[in-house]
Design a protein around this motif. Sequence first.
Motif, short mmCIF file in Angstrom:
data_model
loop_
_atom_site.label_atom_id
_atom_site.label_comp_id
_atom_site.label_asym_id
_atom_site.label_seq_id
_atom_site.Cartn_x
_atom_site.Cartn_y
_atom_site.Cartn_z
N UNK A 189 19.05 55.48 71.80
CA UNK A 189 19.01 56.88 72.22
C UNK A 189 20.23 57.64 71.71
N UNK A 190 21.40 56.97 71.81
CA UNK A 190 22.63 57.63 71.36
C UNK A 190 22.55 57.95 69.88
N UNK A 191 22.03 57.01 69.09
CA UNK A 191 21.92 57.24 67.65
C UNK A 191 20.97 58.40 67.38
N UNK A 192 19.83 58.42 68.09
CA UNK A 192 18.87 59.52 67.91
C UNK A 192 19.52 60.84 68.32
N UNK A 193 20.28 60.78 69.39
CA UNK A 193 20.95 61.98 69.90
C UNK A 193 21.90 62.55 68.86
N UNK A 194 22.51 61.66 68.06
CA UNK A 194 23.47 62.10 67.05
C UNK A 194 22.77 62.45 65.74
N UNK A 245 20.14 60.63 64.17
CA UNK A 245 19.58 59.56 63.35
C UNK A 245 18.07 59.50 63.48
N UNK A 269 26.52 59.58 77.31
CA UNK A 269 25.71 58.68 78.14
C UNK A 269 26.55 58.06 79.26
N UNK A 311 28.85 52.57 69.78
CA UNK A 311 28.32 51.49 68.95
C UNK A 311 29.37 50.37 68.89
N UNK A 337 29.55 59.16 63.09
CA UNK A 337 28.13 58.81 62.98
C UNK A 337 27.24 60.03 62.75
N UNK A 344 25.40 61.55 59.09
CA UNK A 344 23.96 61.80 58.99
C UNK A 344 23.72 63.24 58.56
#
Lengths: 272, 358
Positions: A170-175, A177, B84, B90, B101, B105
């Motif tokens: 979720x965190x990656x999607x939030x950023x 990704x 969160x 990560x 990060x 992107x």
Amino acid sequence: MTKRKMLAGPYLVWAAGFIILPLFMILLYGFTSEDGGFTFSNIAAIADPIHLSALGQSIVIAAGSTVISLLVSYPLAYILSKRTSGKTSTVIMMFILPMWINFMLRVLALQMILANTGILNGILGFFGLEPLHILYSRKAILIGMTYDYLPFMILPLYNAMCKIDRDLVDAAADLGAGRFIIFSKVILPLSMPGVISGIIMVFIPSISEFAIADILGGSKILLIGNVIEQEFNLTNNWNLGSGLSLVLMLFIFGSMAVMNKTDADQEGQLLW
Amino acid sequence: MQAKELIHLENISKSFDGELVLDELDLTIRENEFLTLLGPSGCGKSTTLRILGGFILPDKGRVIFDGQDITNTPPNKRNLNTVFQKYSLFPHMNVEDNIAFGLRIAGKSDAYIKDKIKYALKLVNLDGFEKRSPLLLSGGQQQRIAIARAIVNEPRVLLLDEPLGALDLKLRQDMQYELIRLKNELGITFVYVTHDQEEALTMSDTVVVMNQGYIQQMGTPEDIYNEPENAFVADFIGDSNIIDGIMIRDRKVEILGVTFDCVDTGFGEYKPVDVVIRPEDVVLLDPGKGSMDGVVSHIIFKGVHYEMEVTAGGFDWLVQSTVGHPVGTPVGIWVDPYNIQIMNKPESDDEKAVGVEE
């Protein structure tokens, strides 16, 4: 000695009798000639073209079955780890179930399936297709090893992927990704401990394997495991068998050392 | 003067496994506002935040962001970022790579990313932490990195999901001031989720008290505190003594080894319960004249009343009274049976923290 320490007693006896002593014996045999004198010749015997080619065959087939297992297991483990329903355990169970059947029976069953007049060709013939000549070839050994060791790849992969916190995805999607970046930057690196454990779990038993090669390879293909087995059982040359075992052991230690260098969590180390 | 409307949640409903978590929720969030969703666990506050972030799709209703319908927009296409609850840094990347990060992107230049990391780390008071592993940082530091990682992307809204929940009390209080400062420096909208009423009152411009999928009350912290609209809000906001007790039988409860009269019935016999006594309902008498004796251990003058801590029966009672007693004074404690509230033990820690009545 405290009572707690006493409890370790049986295990110490076990370790001494069934691990340390045999290893010591192999060392002893490996470095002595038949008349008892010290020699390196049993070790150097690996340079013999027959032994070298057997080791080469073993490496190729073990690497092959490891890669195939990984390619088959990774997507499966990934899909299963994302599901939370009860069906997951059923699927996992289906892959583990064959392990409850005797190893030899499984290999013999595969022999019957793959034989020239076997079940597989029977089915192919039914559809009017040309029969395949798989049995007694390297392909048959590869299939056998992959089939036998696949669960050892799936389980560590599945465990590693279950450990990945969904919040990280979720965190990656939030950023920002998308699916591809989430996979390549988060899922893949975080599942590496499982990949490495799986590789170790499949590669080590595969490289020293001889029974599968005997039955499915029809003794046509000589793996290093077969050579060692024959030295002990047929030629009765325990010294040479031990020497070659030591070389194989050294090779396995070497590859494990390389693997563990890339294993940040050291999860694979628990396995040997 | 009302700021411009930035986000509108329009009649949002959501159920999980047939259980309604949000029921026709309608909420407006204004530009540059510090809005807090406050409520016990299971009240729907986190679900609301996750719908805002795009991690959950509502069953019904729309999410309007700056005039555009983003109900079905995936999280990676939304101009907001989330901090969160468990930080979710990560673990396989160092601090620098974590913060970079989102920027990588977005295809930002290396020089820009480097500047941004430096700026963000300075903002959260962690200069020079670029090469550290998040695994080796304390909870508070991880939290700051998580905030830095979110704000470098210059979101218009920062969503914070109980970000201080895992920190110890002192750190939590420090971080509250930090968050207010950050919010003022960044000039963006904060949507904050918490079950801690003190956090909500301290930081927010607007507090939204939620329970069982409904908004119970929405207003400034002062409104919520001074003019609660219903019993739930009244109970949820404010100080309370929450003490472990044993319901001996109807109308008799044992607190700290002493039997008190109360008016509650139907809990059964010898059942562990939570006993809630408001600080203003604790009456201080001369020693020996109350239900139990104690000693004043702390006193603060609060304006309209004194706030005292009285140690009695091994528990520090919070007492509010217009009559103050110096520290060390022996006193007797008495509570009117009508002012003793008995509650079943909460199912979760979240509820316990706030002493919510079912």
